[in-house]
Enzyme design. Structure first.
Site, PDB file in Angstrom:
ATOM      1  N   ARG A  48       0.816  -1.215   0.000  1.00  0.00           N
ATOM      2  CA  ARG A  48       0.000   0.000   0.000  1.00  0.00           C
ATOM      3  C   ARG A  48       0.852   1.268   0.000  1.00  0.00           C
ATOM      4  O   ARG A  48       0.534   2.230  -0.695  1.00  0.00           O
ATOM      5  CB  ARG A  48      -0.951  -0.002   1.203  1.00  0.00           C
ATOM      6  CG  ARG A  48      -1.971   1.121   1.115  1.00  0.00           C
ATOM      7  CD  ARG A  48      -3.119   0.974   2.104  1.00  0.00           C
ATOM      8  NE  ARG A  48      -4.212   1.855   1.693  1.00  0.00           N
ATOM      9  CZ  ARG A  48      -4.723   2.823   2.446  1.00  0.00           C
ATOM     10  NH1 ARG A  48      -4.280   3.027   3.662  1.00  0.00           N
ATOM     11  NH2 ARG A  48      -5.685   3.578   1.983  1.00  0.00           N
ATOM     12  N   HIS A  52       0.674   4.190  -2.706  1.00  0.00           N
ATOM     13  CA  HIS A  52       0.318   5.565  -2.339  1.00  0.00           C
ATOM     14  C   HIS A  52       1.429   6.565  -2.668  1.00  0.00           C
ATOM     15  O   HIS A  52       1.154   7.735  -2.937  1.00  0.00           O
ATOM     16  CB  HIS A  52      -0.106   5.650  -0.870  1.00  0.00           C
ATOM     17  CG  HIS A  52      -1.541   5.278  -0.664  1.00  0.00           C
ATOM     18  ND1 HIS A  52      -2.338   5.812   0.324  1.00  0.00           N
ATOM     19  CD2 HIS A  52      -2.340   4.422  -1.347  1.00  0.00           C
ATOM     20  CE1 HIS A  52      -3.551   5.295   0.240  1.00  0.00           C
ATOM     21  NE2 HIS A  52      -3.577   4.434  -0.757  1.00  0.00           N
ATOM     22  N   TRP A 194     -10.796  -8.482   2.537  1.00  0.00           N
ATOM     23  CA  TRP A 194     -11.457  -8.786   1.263  1.00  0.00           C
ATOM     24  C   TRP A 194     -11.620 -10.288   1.059  1.00  0.00           C
ATOM     25  O   TRP A 194     -12.314 -10.696   0.143  1.00  0.00           O
ATOM     26  CB  TRP A 194     -10.659  -8.189   0.107  1.00  0.00           C
ATOM     27  CG  TRP A 194     -10.739  -6.698  -0.009  1.00  0.00           C
ATOM     28  CD1 TRP A 194     -11.713  -5.997  -0.677  1.00  0.00           C
ATOM     29  CD2 TRP A 194      -9.836  -5.720   0.517  1.00  0.00           C
ATOM     30  NE1 TRP A 194     -11.451  -4.648  -0.595  1.00  0.00           N
ATOM     31  CE2 TRP A 194     -10.307  -4.444   0.133  1.00  0.00           C
ATOM     32  CE3 TRP A 194      -8.663  -5.784   1.276  1.00  0.00           C
ATOM     33  CZ2 TRP A 194      -9.662  -3.250   0.467  1.00  0.00           C
ATOM     34  CZ3 TRP A 194      -8.018  -4.591   1.620  1.00  0.00           C
ATOM     35  CH2 TRP A 194      -8.516  -3.353   1.224  1.00  0.00           C
TER      36      TRP A 194
END
Ligand code: HIF
Length: 296
Positions: A48, A52, A194
């Site tokens: 992540r 980002h 998820w």
């Protein structure tokens, strides 16, 4: 796209073996500190932070932002509300930076961290190049360039068009990285994983999108998310992939053929972390070995 500025010209680099060593330091630390986030480990949050750092890129700017300048090291960028939770990833990498700062920039280390995490979590090989250079504080992009998870398919397509991802296939493949990790109410106002295997890189995200029973709920933070009886979740931007017919065809393809997903994802993620950098033609593209491969 216009030629980007002098500021994104890659710098000189060391040997592949130097970077394989740094890769191994990251991979070893991933194995050692496996208790993070209830034993998910640091893999997902490293992916992540790499994304980002990349997501600030805008093609038509004189200074194209993205990973080149390593500006994620400044509080201004790390404290962007969209980056809540990423300080954990930054702090994980910090001792490795300190040990290798003569050889690697923050942009190179943050992207290598993402590549290493994907590969160590059994994902595809991601081609990687060195040469990003730390730029000063005044080159830090303003906050608010990362996507809003509450939106629909049109938004997702347009957002990634803005990062130079013009092909639906590349966009849908990228989103498959949401097989990793989870959402945290205190970070993003969403809650839950998820899928079942949140530290394994697989095509589970696409299978779950198609096969679970999803119900739109309002969570404790007052945000709408899709929940399944197995305790999985989808963001509105995830569910957008089955609400749009063109996206959905690709979801079906990736759900049926993991190797195909891996192939497209690898190209897409590599493009994401190199956006805005004009590597010289002779700059070597490297594939690193996983720890497992080196132990064989
Ligand atoms: Fe994420 N993403 N992402 N994402 N993301 C979260 C977490 C992770 C979006 C929103 C969120 C991508 C695209 C998008 C990962 C990797 C990638 C969270 C939860 C939100 C809200 C953060 C938290 O609460 O801690 C949106 C709106 C995206 C565009 C549509 C990328 C493709 C899937 C580019 C990508 O690689 C990973 C990994 C995580 C899990 C982090 C963790 O700490 O477990």
């Amino acid at each position: 796209a216009p030629k980007s500025s002098e500021l994104a010209k890659p710098v000189d680099i060391f040997d592949k073996t130097d970077y394989q060593k740094i890769y191994n330091q990251i991979a070893t630390k991933l194995r050692e500190e496996d208790e993070y986030d209830n034993y998910i480990g640091y893999g997902p949050v490293l992916v992540r932070i790499a994304w980002h750092a990349s997501g600030t890129f805008r093609p038509h700017e004189k200074i194209p932002a993205g990973t080149y300048g390593g500006t994620m090291r400044f509080d201004k960028e790390l404290d962007d509300p969209s980056n809540m939770g990423l300080r954990n990833a930054f702090n994980f990498l910090k001792p490795i930076y300190d040990e290798n700062k003569d050889k690697i920039s923050h942009g190179d280390l943050i992207t290598l961290g993402g590549v290493c995490a994907i590969q160590e979590m059994q994902g595809p090989k991601i081609p990687w190049r060195s040469g990003r250079k730390d730029l000063p504080f005044d080159k830090t992009p303003e906050n608010g360039r990362l996507p809003d998870a509450s939106r629909d398919a049109t938004y997702v397509r347009n957002y990634y068009h803005g990062l130079n991802f013009l092909d639906d296939k590349e966009i849908v493949a990228l989103l498959g990285a949401h097989c990793l990790g989870k959402t945290h109410l205190k970070n993003s106002g969403y809650e839950g994983p998820w899928g079942a295997a949140s530290n394994m890189f697989t095509n589970e995200f696409f299978k779950n999108l198609l096969n679970e029973k999803w119900e739109l709920k309002t969570n404790e933070a007052g945000n709408k998310q899709w929940d399944s009886p197995k305790g999985y979740m989808m963001l509105p931007t995830d569910m957008a992939l089955v609400q749009d017919n063109k996206f959905k065809k690709l979801v079906e393809q990736f759900a049926n053929d993991e190797q195909y997903f891996f192939k497209v994802f690898s190209k897409s993620f590599s493009k994401l972390i190199e956006n805005g950098i004009e590597f010289p033609e002779n700059r070597k593209v490297w594939l690193f070995k996983t720890l497992d491969e080196q132990e064989e």
